[in-house]
Design a protein around this motif. Structure first.
Motif, PDB file in Angstrom:
ATOM      1  N   TYR A 261       0.628  -1.210  -0.198  1.00  0.00           N
ATOM      2  CA  TYR A 261       0.311   0.032  -0.292  1.00  0.00           C
ATOM      3  C   TYR A 261       1.151   1.449   0.113  1.00  0.00           C
ATOM      4  CZ  TYR A 261      -2.797   3.793   1.429  1.00  0.00           C
ATOM      5  OH  TYR A 261      -3.728   4.694   2.033  1.00  0.00           O
ATOM      6  N   LEU A 262       0.798   2.431  -0.852  1.00  0.00           N
ATOM      7  CA  LEU A 262       1.471   3.261  -0.974  1.00  0.00           C
ATOM      8  C   LEU A 262       0.131   4.199  -0.194  1.00  0.00           C
ATOM      9  CD1 LEU A 262       2.837   3.376  -4.523  1.00  0.00           C
ATOM     10  CD2 LEU A 262       3.719   2.360  -2.106  1.00  0.00           C
ATOM     11  N   LEU A 263       1.088   4.893   0.933  1.00  0.00           N
ATOM     12  CA  LEU A 263       0.376   6.121   1.395  1.00  0.00           C
ATOM     13  C   LEU A 263       0.772   7.834   0.675  1.00  0.00           C
ATOM     14  CD1 LEU A 263      -1.639   7.370   3.423  1.00  0.00           C
ATOM     15  CD2 LEU A 263       0.596   7.077   5.130  1.00  0.00           C
ATOM     16  N   HIS A 264       0.377   8.856  -0.419  1.00  0.00           N
ATOM     17  CA  HIS A 264       0.433   9.534  -0.864  1.00  0.00           C
ATOM     18  C   HIS A 264       0.960  10.886  -0.073  1.00  0.00           C
ATOM     19  CE1 HIS A 264       0.521   7.404  -4.675  1.00  0.00           C
ATOM     20  NE2 HIS A 264      -0.447   6.587  -4.331  1.00  0.00           N
ATOM     21  N   PRO A 265       1.143  11.554  -0.033  1.00  0.00           N
ATOM     22  CA  PRO A 265       1.857  12.473   0.470  1.00  0.00           C
ATOM     23  C   PRO A 265       0.325  13.916   0.491  1.00  0.00           C
ATOM     24  CG  PRO A 265       2.992  12.568  -1.684  1.00  0.00           C
ATOM     25  CD  PRO A 265       2.552  11.469  -1.026  1.00  0.00           C
ATOM     26  N   TYR A 266       0.399  14.638   1.697  1.00  0.00           N
ATOM     27  CA  TYR A 266      -0.493  16.019   1.561  1.00  0.00           C
ATOM     28  C   TYR A 266      -0.131  16.251   0.653  1.00  0.00           C
ATOM     29  CZ  TYR A 266      -3.347  19.337   3.552  1.00  0.00           C
ATOM     30  OH  TYR A 266      -4.316  20.015   3.652  1.00  0.00           O
ATOM     31  N   ASN A 330     -10.393  10.241   3.120  1.00  0.00           N
ATOM     32  CA  ASN A 330      -8.902  10.330   3.327  1.00  0.00           C
ATOM     33  C   ASN A 330      -7.410  10.185   3.740  1.00  0.00           C
ATOM     34  OD1 ASN A 330      -7.305  10.207   0.190  1.00  0.00           O
ATOM     35  ND2 ASN A 330      -6.948  12.734   0.501  1.00  0.00           N
ATOM     36  N   MET A 331      -6.502   9.380   3.144  1.00  0.00           N
ATOM     37  CA  MET A 331      -5.426   9.200   3.804  1.00  0.00           C
ATOM     38  C   MET A 331      -4.302   9.396   3.612  1.00  0.00           C
ATOM     39  SD  MET A 331      -6.067   5.243   5.932  1.00  0.00           S
ATOM     40  CE  MET A 331      -4.102   5.206   6.406  1.00  0.00           C
ATOM     41  N   THR A 332      -3.669  10.508   4.277  1.00  0.00           N
ATOM     42  CA  THR A 332      -1.820  11.253   3.556  1.00  0.00           C
ATOM     43  C   THR A 332      -1.233  11.439   4.640  1.00  0.00           C
ATOM     44  OG1 THR A 332      -2.608  13.382   3.605  1.00  0.00           O
ATOM     45  CG2 THR A 332      -2.947  11.986   1.943  1.00  0.00           C
ATOM     46  N   ILE A 344       0.188  11.100   9.682  1.00  0.00           N
ATOM     47  CA  ILE A 344      -0.868  10.242   9.150  1.00  0.00           C
ATOM     48  C   ILE A 344      -1.453  11.459   9.072  1.00  0.00           C
ATOM     49  CG2 ILE A 344      -2.979   9.784   8.892  1.00  0.00           C
ATOM     50  CD1 ILE A 344      -1.586   6.988   9.548  1.00  0.00           C
ATOM     51  N   PHE A 345      -2.431  12.259   8.248  1.00  0.00           N
ATOM     52  CA  PHE A 345      -3.461  13.177   7.543  1.00  0.00           C
ATOM     53  C   PHE A 345      -4.991  12.315   7.141  1.00  0.00           C
ATOM     54  CE2 PHE A 345      -1.333  17.515   6.595  1.00  0.00           C
ATOM     55  CZ  PHE A 345      -0.753  17.855   8.307  1.00  0.00           C
ATOM     56  N   ILE A 346      -5.781  12.182   8.909  1.00  0.00           N
ATOM     57  CA  ILE A 346      -7.290  11.211   7.995  1.00  0.00           C
ATOM     58  C   ILE A 346      -7.858  12.683   7.338  1.00  0.00           C
ATOM     59  CG2 ILE A 346      -8.981   9.949   9.181  1.00  0.00           C
ATOM     60  CD1 ILE A 346      -6.750   8.342   8.424  1.00  0.00           C
ATOM     61  N   PHE A 351     -12.297  18.282   7.549  1.00  0.00           N
ATOM     62  CA  PHE A 351     -11.251  18.145   8.725  1.00  0.00           C
ATOM     63  C   PHE A 351      -9.781  17.643   9.075  1.00  0.00           C
ATOM     64  CE2 PHE A 351     -15.596  19.911  10.979  1.00  0.00           C
ATOM     65  CZ  PHE A 351     -14.912  20.626  12.330  1.00  0.00           C
ATOM     66  N   ILE A 352      -9.162  17.516   9.223  1.00  0.00           N
ATOM     67  CA  ILE A 352      -8.114  17.560   8.719  1.00  0.00           C
ATOM     68  C   ILE A 352      -7.786  16.479  10.315  1.00  0.00           C
ATOM     69  CG2 ILE A 352      -5.359  16.994   8.599  1.00  0.00           C
ATOM     70  CD1 ILE A 352      -5.608  18.764   5.607  1.00  0.00           C
TER      71      ILE A 352
END
Length: 408
Positions: A261-266, A330-332, A344-346, A351-352
């Motif tokens: 799984y690749l977690l992409h940057p904000y 959305n996860m970044t 992590i930002f959810i 809201f973040i």
């Protein structure tokens, strides 16, 4: 082995009443067929697997005759082997008003997904099943939505014993594949060995024509050694003795098969010089631990990579939570050119929710000062905190908590 209820069941049944076809994708052996066979108990539904060469040949050469032989409502397993069926499924969907006619499973091969989205747009719901989460294994269902507020966490705490590192690292080391839940360490090792040689190597040869299994095996091991790190194709390529373009192709393949799984940057226009590089995680921590030769829970827990594996575990538990829940998130992750990073930002409902991940049971509360970077943007900051090994939720300030990792 007793059936373990999966959290995706709720969403699947809802989509089944809405769409004429529903596809469950995910890596091999995570329990897609087991879940659907359980849900079809008491129904008059045909079952056919395209692992069966006779059925596959019929599906590929004569889709009309295939559906005369295997009549809907139907569960078709491993549908990626016969994309020729999709046009016929479309015709049959358009001829009927009935929902839930076609249940399909398939590993998420890129070509199949492209094909199915183009052919069955508007007629099919696509869901992803992952290996078992810690709450599924414990048989616990949290009724409330995870929003990281103190009240939400305290309500969840009533359902569980206190967080403890042995339980957490047992889950990380063992992984969530249904087959290994009760396996001893020798059986678990043999299972993952055969998983790689039987399923993974066969799929990469079949779907992508990759025949260099020796180098691909090395590439897999290198990926597992880099969990929770920013992607670096040069490192991946050099360590695996392949070119960077091949490393990129192979990683895309692993992502499409549900292995990584690749977690992409904000991204935000108000914040300058943000990284564009994703971070790499394994969808199943047990497979990553096996590839990295952590042979026991204790060696993993006390080893140099324990923090990275703990982060991988938190990210994938959150991924499963939001994949199965009614509300989309959305996860970044956040990282700028000064190497300021927030794990992590959810993003939910404008809201973040910012989260740091620490293996410690008593992390430094000053970590949440990093979250002030969000003040420079127009987005609203929601409840957040530090996901860690603390035993129960503890407030840090009016917006952030120490969050026990077993409550996500």
């Amino acid at each position: 082995m007793n059936y373990i209820k999966r959290r995706l069941e709720r969403k699947f049944l809802k989509m089944n009443n809405f769409f004429k076809a529903v596809l469950v994708t995910g890596a091999r052996q995570v329990g897609k067929t087991t879940m659907l066979k359980k849900l079809m108990e008491g129904q008059n539904r045909t079952y056919v697997s395209l692992d069966n060469m006779m059925a596959r040949r019929l599906a590929k050469t004569d889709p009309v005759l295939f559906f005369q032989t295997y009549k809907p409502p139907i569960l078709i397993d491993e549908v990626q082997y016969a994309p020729e069926l999709f046009s016929q499924i479309k015709i049959m969907c358009d001829e009927s008003e009935e929902t839930g006619l076609f249940w399909l499973t398939g590993s998420q091969a890129y070509k199949m997904m492209k094909n199915i989205r183009e052919t069955l747009a508007g007629r099919i719901g696509i869901l992803t099943l992952y290996s078992m989460s810690q709450t599924e294994k414990a048989g616990i269902v949290f009724e409330n939505k995870l929003d990281f507020s103190l009240s939400c966490l305290q309500e969840r705490q009533t359902k569980l014993p206190k967080n403890d590192i042995i339980t957490v690292f047992e889950h990380i080391w063992r992984g969530g594949m249904p087959q290994v839940l009760n396996a001893d360490s020798e059986e678990r090792q043999e299972y993952y060995d055969s998983y790689i040689s039987t399923y993974l190597m066969r799929d990469i040869a079949e779907f992508a024509g990759v025949t260099d299994s020796l180098r691909f095996g090395k590439f897999l091991t290198v990926c597992a050694s880099l969990v929770a790190e920013q992607l670096n194709y040069k490192t991946l390529a050099d360590s695996s003795d392949i070119s960077q373009p091949i490393a990129k192709d192979w990683l895309e393949l692993l992502e499409s098969l549900g292995i990584v799984y690749l977690l992409h940057p904000y991204a935000n226009n108000a914040l300058k010089r943000l990284t564009k590089t994703p971070k790499l995680y394994f969808c199943d921590t047990g497979l990553a631990a096996h590839l990295s030769m952590w042979l026991t829970r204790e060696t993993l827990m006390n080893g140099a990579a324990s923090g990275h594996f703990f982060e991988n575990y938190v990210v994938t538990e959150l991924l499963k939570n939001y994949s199965y829940s009614p509300s989309k998130a959305n996860m970044t992750y956040y990282r700028d050119s000064n190497a300021n990073e927030i794990d992590i930002f959810i993003e939910m409902n404008d809201f973040i929710h910012p989260l740091e991940i620490k293996k410690s049971a008593n992390p430094d509360r000053r970590e949440v000062k990093k979250f002030l970077v969000l003040d420079k943007t127009t987005v609203q900051t929601g409840a957040g905190g530090i996901v860690c090994m603390c035993e129960e939720p503890i407030p840090i300030d009016n917006q952030n908590c120490f969050i026990p990792c077993n409550l996500i």
